[in-house]
Design a protein around this motif. Structure first.
Motif, PDB file in Angstrom:
ATOM      1  N   PRO A 275     -23.999 -30.766 -10.446  1.00 24.13           N
ATOM      2  CA  PRO A 275     -24.362 -30.039  -9.111  1.00 24.13           C
ATOM      3  C   PRO A 275     -25.306 -31.324  -7.845  1.00 24.13           C
ATOM      4  O   PRO A 275     -25.480 -32.762  -7.896  1.00 24.13           O
ATOM      5  N   GLY A 276     -25.371 -30.823  -6.839  1.00 21.71           N
ATOM      6  CA  GLY A 276     -26.215 -31.039  -5.565  1.00 21.71           C
ATOM      7  C   GLY A 276     -25.730 -31.128  -4.550  1.00 21.71           C
ATOM      8  O   GLY A 276     -25.992 -30.937  -3.786  1.00 21.71           O
ATOM      9  N   ALA A 277     -24.909 -29.808  -4.541  1.00 19.23           N
ATOM     10  CA  ALA A 277     -24.594 -29.440  -2.899  1.00 19.23           C
ATOM     11  C   ALA A 277     -22.965 -28.230  -3.395  1.00 19.23           C
ATOM     12  O   ALA A 277     -22.510 -27.873  -4.532  1.00 19.23           O
ATOM     13  N   GLY A 278     -22.912 -27.104  -2.252  1.00 17.47           N
ATOM     14  CA  GLY A 278     -22.369 -26.220  -2.149  1.00 17.47           C
ATOM     15  C   GLY A 278     -20.676 -26.923  -2.141  1.00 17.47           C
ATOM     16  O   GLY A 278     -20.320 -27.419  -1.711  1.00 17.47           O
ATOM     17  N   GLY A 279     -20.066 -25.765  -2.157  1.00 17.03           N
ATOM     18  CA  GLY A 279     -18.624 -25.687  -1.495  1.00 17.03           C
ATOM     19  C   GLY A 279     -17.652 -26.746  -2.738  1.00 17.03           C
ATOM     20  O   GLY A 279     -17.163 -26.774  -2.025  1.00 17.03           O
ATOM     21  N   GLN A 280     -18.011 -26.748  -3.456  1.00 16.02           N
ATOM     22  CA  GLN A 280     -17.008 -27.801  -4.654  1.00 16.02           C
ATOM     23  C   GLN A 280     -15.887 -27.123  -5.107  1.00 16.02           C
ATOM     24  O   GLN A 280     -16.609 -25.880  -5.031  1.00 16.02           O
ATOM     25  N   SER A 281     -15.385 -26.975  -5.807  1.00 17.21           N
ATOM     26  CA  SER A 281     -14.350 -26.879  -6.634  1.00 17.21           C
ATOM     27  C   SER A 281     -15.043 -26.471  -7.595  1.00 17.21           C
ATOM     28  O   SER A 281     -14.908 -27.432  -9.090  1.00 17.21           O
TER      29      SER A 281
ATOM     30  N   VAL B  18     -25.356 -23.350 -17.339  1.00 16.22           N
ATOM     31  CA  VAL B  18     -22.781 -24.329 -17.383  1.00 16.22           C
ATOM     32  C   VAL B  18     -23.119 -24.441 -16.093  1.00 16.22           C
ATOM     33  O   VAL B  18     -22.944 -23.647 -15.453  1.00 16.22           O
ATOM     34  N   MET B  19     -22.838 -25.642 -15.685  1.00 15.71           N
ATOM     35  CA  MET B  19     -22.600 -26.020 -14.405  1.00 15.71           C
ATOM     36  C   MET B  19     -21.332 -26.336 -14.061  1.00 15.71           C
ATOM     37  O   MET B  19     -20.668 -27.202 -15.285  1.00 15.71           O
ATOM     38  N   SER B  20     -20.838 -25.746 -13.319  1.00 14.07           N
ATOM     39  CA  SER B  20     -19.429 -25.684 -13.135  1.00 14.07           C
ATOM     40  C   SER B  20     -18.593 -26.983 -12.244  1.00 14.07           C
ATOM     41  O   SER B  20     -18.003 -27.211 -11.694  1.00 14.07           O
TER      42      SER B  20
ATOM     43  N   LEU C  43     -28.595 -21.291  -1.086  1.00 17.93           N
ATOM     44  CA  LEU C  43     -28.205 -22.988  -0.364  1.00 17.93           C
ATOM     45  C   LEU C  43     -27.415 -22.700   0.630  1.00 17.93           C
ATOM     46  O   LEU C  43     -27.418 -23.446   2.021  1.00 17.93           O
ATOM     47  N   SER C  44     -26.017 -21.913   0.752  1.00 15.25           N
ATOM     48  CA  SER C  44     -25.275 -21.321   1.724  1.00 15.25           C
ATOM     49  C   SER C  44     -25.453 -21.270   2.943  1.00 15.25           C
ATOM     50  O   SER C  44     -25.094 -20.600   3.454  1.00 15.25           O
ATOM     51  N   ALA C  45     -27.194 -20.509   2.925  1.00 15.57           N
ATOM     52  CA  ALA C  45     -27.277 -18.951   4.065  1.00 15.57           C
ATOM     53  C   ALA C  45     -27.334 -19.831   4.616  1.00 15.57           C
ATOM     54  O   ALA C  45     -27.613 -20.901   5.562  1.00 15.57           O
TER      55      ALA C  45
ATOM     56  N   ILE D  65     -31.371 -13.550  -6.794  1.00 14.20           N
ATOM     57  CA  ILE D  65     -31.132 -14.278  -5.554  1.00 14.20           C
ATOM     58  C   ILE D  65     -31.523 -15.648  -6.263  1.00 14.20           C
ATOM     59  O   ILE D  65     -32.151 -15.682  -7.156  1.00 14.20           O
ATOM     60  N   HIS D  66     -30.109 -16.586  -6.095  1.00 16.45           N
ATOM     61  CA  HIS D  66     -30.975 -17.907  -7.420  1.00 16.45           C
ATOM     62  C   HIS D  66     -31.166 -18.896  -5.522  1.00 16.45           C
ATOM     63  O   HIS D  66     -30.546 -19.155  -4.584  1.00 16.45           O
ATOM     64  N   ILE D  67     -32.040 -20.094  -5.841  1.00 14.34           N
ATOM     65  CA  ILE D  67     -32.975 -21.081  -5.569  1.00 14.34           C
ATOM     66  C   ILE D  67     -32.727 -22.188  -6.073  1.00 14.34           C
ATOM     67  O   ILE D  67     -32.756 -21.933  -7.133  1.00 14.34           O
TER      68      ILE D  67
ATOM     69  N   VAL E 251     -33.249 -25.409  -6.059  1.00 11.59           N
ATOM     70  CA  VAL E 251     -34.966 -27.200  -5.431  1.00 11.59           C
ATOM     71  C   VAL E 251     -34.104 -27.980  -6.429  1.00 11.59           C
ATOM     72  O   VAL E 251     -33.729 -28.446  -7.211  1.00 11.59           O
ATOM     73  N   MET E 252     -34.523 -28.399  -4.980  1.00 16.73           N
ATOM     74  CA  MET E 252     -33.386 -30.465  -4.983  1.00 16.73           C
ATOM     75  C   MET E 252     -34.356 -31.525  -4.784  1.00 16.73           C
ATOM     76  O   MET E 252     -35.143 -30.917  -3.722  1.00 16.73           O
ATOM     77  N   ASP E 253     -34.707 -32.391  -5.227  1.00 16.50           N
ATOM     78  CA  ASP E 253     -35.863 -32.934  -5.278  1.00 16.50           C
ATOM     79  C   ASP E 253     -35.426 -34.042  -4.581  1.00 16.50           C
ATOM     80  O   ASP E 253     -36.018 -35.468  -4.157  1.00 16.50           O
TER      81      ASP E 253
ATOM     82  N   ALA F 157     -23.004 -17.796  -7.053  1.00 19.45           N
ATOM     83  CA  ALA F 157     -21.535 -17.776  -6.104  1.00 19.45           C
ATOM     84  C   ALA F 157     -22.764 -18.034  -4.557  1.00 19.45           C
ATOM     85  O   ALA F 157     -23.151 -17.212  -3.925  1.00 19.45           O
ATOM     86  N   GLY F 158     -22.131 -18.995  -4.221  1.00 21.21           N
ATOM     87  CA  GLY F 158     -23.146 -19.950  -2.809  1.00 21.21           C
ATOM     88  C   GLY F 158     -22.124 -19.625  -2.146  1.00 21.21           C
ATOM     89  O   GLY F 158     -21.886 -18.849  -0.498  1.00 21.21           O
ATOM     90  N   SER F 159     -21.315 -20.669  -1.764  1.00 17.73           N
ATOM     91  CA  SER F 159     -20.148 -20.435  -0.195  1.00 17.73           C
ATOM     92  C   SER F 159     -18.878 -19.493   0.109  1.00 17.73           C
ATOM     93  O   SER F 159     -18.398 -18.598   0.562  1.00 17.73           O
ATOM     94  N   ALA F 160     -18.987 -18.586  -1.299  1.00 23.66           N
ATOM     95  CA  ALA F 160     -18.239 -17.473  -1.809  1.00 23.66           C
ATOM     96  C   ALA F 160     -19.054 -15.991  -0.901  1.00 23.66           C
ATOM     97  O   ALA F 160     -18.165 -14.942  -0.556  1.00 23.66           O
TER      98      ALA F 160
ATOM     99  N   VAL G  73     -23.406 -19.123 -14.736  1.00 23.00           N
ATOM    100  CA  VAL G  73     -22.266 -20.557 -14.274  1.00 23.00           C
ATOM    101  C   VAL G  73     -22.470 -20.526 -13.243  1.00 23.00           C
ATOM    102  O   VAL G  73     -22.578 -19.683 -12.067  1.00 23.00           O
ATOM    103  N   ASP G  74     -22.389 -21.994 -12.288  1.00 23.17           N
ATOM    104  CA  ASP G  74     -23.621 -21.901 -11.049  1.00 23.17           C
ATOM    105  C   ASP G  74     -22.050 -23.351 -10.816  1.00 23.17           C
ATOM    106  O   ASP G  74     -21.987 -24.087 -11.119  1.00 23.17           O
ATOM    107  N   GLY G  75     -21.554 -22.652  -9.234  1.00 23.80           N
ATOM    108  CA  GLY G  75     -20.422 -24.114  -9.253  1.00 23.80           C
ATOM    109  C   GLY G  75     -18.783 -23.749  -8.569  1.00 23.80           C
ATOM    110  O   GLY G  75     -18.397 -23.190  -9.773  1.00 23.80           O
ATOM    111  N   GLY G  76     -18.480 -22.981  -7.837  1.00 26.90           N
ATOM    112  CA  GLY G  76     -16.947 -23.041  -7.551  1.00 26.90           C
ATOM    113  C   GLY G  76     -16.873 -21.644  -7.752  1.00 26.90           C
ATOM    114  O   GLY G  76     -15.970 -21.546  -8.186  1.00 26.90           O
ATOM    115  N   ILE G  77     -17.448 -21.001  -7.760  1.00 25.69           N
ATOM    116  CA  ILE G  77     -17.202 -19.735  -8.279  1.00 25.69           C
ATOM    117  C   ILE G  77     -16.858 -18.458  -6.988  1.00 25.69           C
ATOM    118  O   ILE G  77     -17.808 -18.778  -5.563  1.00 25.69           O
TER     119      ILE G  77
HETATM  120  C1  DX5 Z   1     -25.033 -26.444  -6.391  1.00 29.71           C
HETATM  121  C2  DX5 Z   1     -26.328 -25.198  -6.621  1.00 29.71           C
HETATM  122  C3  DX5 Z   1     -25.160 -24.454  -6.808  1.00 29.71           C
HETATM  123  C4  DX5 Z   1     -24.231 -24.034  -5.248  1.00 29.71           C
HETATM  124  C5  DX5 Z   1     -23.276 -23.483  -5.429  1.00 29.71           C
HETATM  125  O1  DX5 Z   1     -25.709 -27.616  -6.873  1.00 29.71           O
HETATM  126  O2  DX5 Z   1     -26.798 -25.456  -8.004  1.00 29.71           O
HETATM  127  O3  DX5 Z   1     -26.124 -23.211  -6.840  1.00 29.71           O
HETATM  128  O4  DX5 Z   1     -25.158 -23.122  -4.376  1.00 29.71           O
HETATM  129  O5  DX5 Z   1     -22.228 -23.626  -5.034  1.00 29.71           O
HETATM  130  P1  DX5 Z   1     -20.961 -22.973  -4.651  1.00 29.71           P
HETATM  131  O6  DX5 Z   1     -20.910 -21.490  -4.897  1.00 29.71           O
HETATM  132  O7  DX5 Z   1     -20.646 -22.543  -2.736  1.00 29.71           O
HETATM  133  O8  DX5 Z   1     -20.648 -23.934  -5.474  1.00 29.71           O
END
Ligand code: DX5
Ligand code: ZN
Length: 219
Positions: free
Chosen positions: A142-148, A137-139, A11-13, A33-35, A37-39, A197-200, A175-179
């Motif tokens: 969901p919906g965007a990268g770069g959150q805490s 487990v969504m941490s 998502l952050s590539a 590789i984590h992909i 898919v958002m609708d 991990a996306g933005s990291a 675990v996905d989000g803010g890693i």
């Molecule tokens: C958010 C996505 C994540 C996202 C995580 O809804 O599911 O996969 O890419 O991004 P970071 O690691 O930046 O929180």
């Protein structure tokens, strides 16, 4: 063997250089590789579907892990698997009947996974634990990268980890989000097996290899 697996989220590539970034991720030790898919319905954003999965498949032999933030995910299982998906995550909150959706997924040769949002209690998926290979487990919401990272996620991870051990199940906790290099140690110590991990990993401040090694540092 490493204590945990790292799956960069594309998502952050930089999509102008996706092939190069996937290859660099693989070279520097990514485990999958984590992909995302958002609708545009389950979450506000839209991202991508099977053509991108197919492109990633041509760039790597690593496992391709699809995180479906979509309603009616079953409509797209076949095309995503044909494009190269190795695991598919559906959202508990997006399914009218999560058991039936998993049964549908079970008709395909792919790893089955269920995600729960930060507000969803772990008990919600107790009845499907025996049907899945992975729980996400969504941490973050969901919906965007770069959150805490939401710290309460750690309790959910620990409860699930205990439950999986007590029941002798073979279910990975993803675990996905803010890693990032600050949040990863507690997450792993709570029982996470696969860290997304996306933005990291993909950002302008350091290379993909440096991003991955910062995350690996706790190992
Ligand atoms: C958010 C996505 C994540 C996202 C995580 O809804 O599911 O996969 O890419 O991004 P970071 O690691 O930046 O929180
Ligand atoms: Zn994701």
């Amino acid at each position: 063997m490493a204590r945990f697996k790292l799956y960069p989220s594309i998502l952050s590539a930089d999509f102008a250089h996706l092939d190069k970034q996937i290859r660099e991720s693989e070279k520097c030790g990514a485990d999958g590789i984590h992909i995302d898919v958002m609708d545009g319905q389950f979450v506000p954003a839209i991202t991508f579907g099977s053509p991108i999965v197919e492109a990633v498949r041509r760039s790597t032999d690593l496992p391709i892990d699809i995180h479906m933030m979509t309603i009616a995910p079953e409509n797209h299982f076949k095309e995503l698997i044909e494009a190269g998906a190795d695991s598919i995550t559906i959202h508990y909150e997006a399914c009218h009947d999560v058991k039936a959706t998993l049964e549908e997924l079970g008709k395909h040769s792919v790893q089955k996974s269920v995600a729960i949002n930060p507000a969803t209690p772990v008990e919600s998926i107790s009845n499907v634990m025996g049907m899945i290979d992975q729980i996400l487990v969504m941490s973050v919401v969901p919906g965007a990268g770069g959150q805490s990272f939401i710290p309460e996620s750690l309790t959910k991870i620990a409860i699930l980890s205990d439950q999986i051990k007590a029941q002798g199940l073979s279910v990975s906790i993803q675990v996905d989000g803010g890693i990032n290099s600050t949040t990863i140690a507690d997450t792993v110590n709570s029982g996470a097996d696969i860290l997304v991990a996306g933005s990291a990993v993909f950002n302008d401040s350091f290379s993909i290899c440096d991003g991955l090694s910062k995350l690996r540092d706790i190992d």
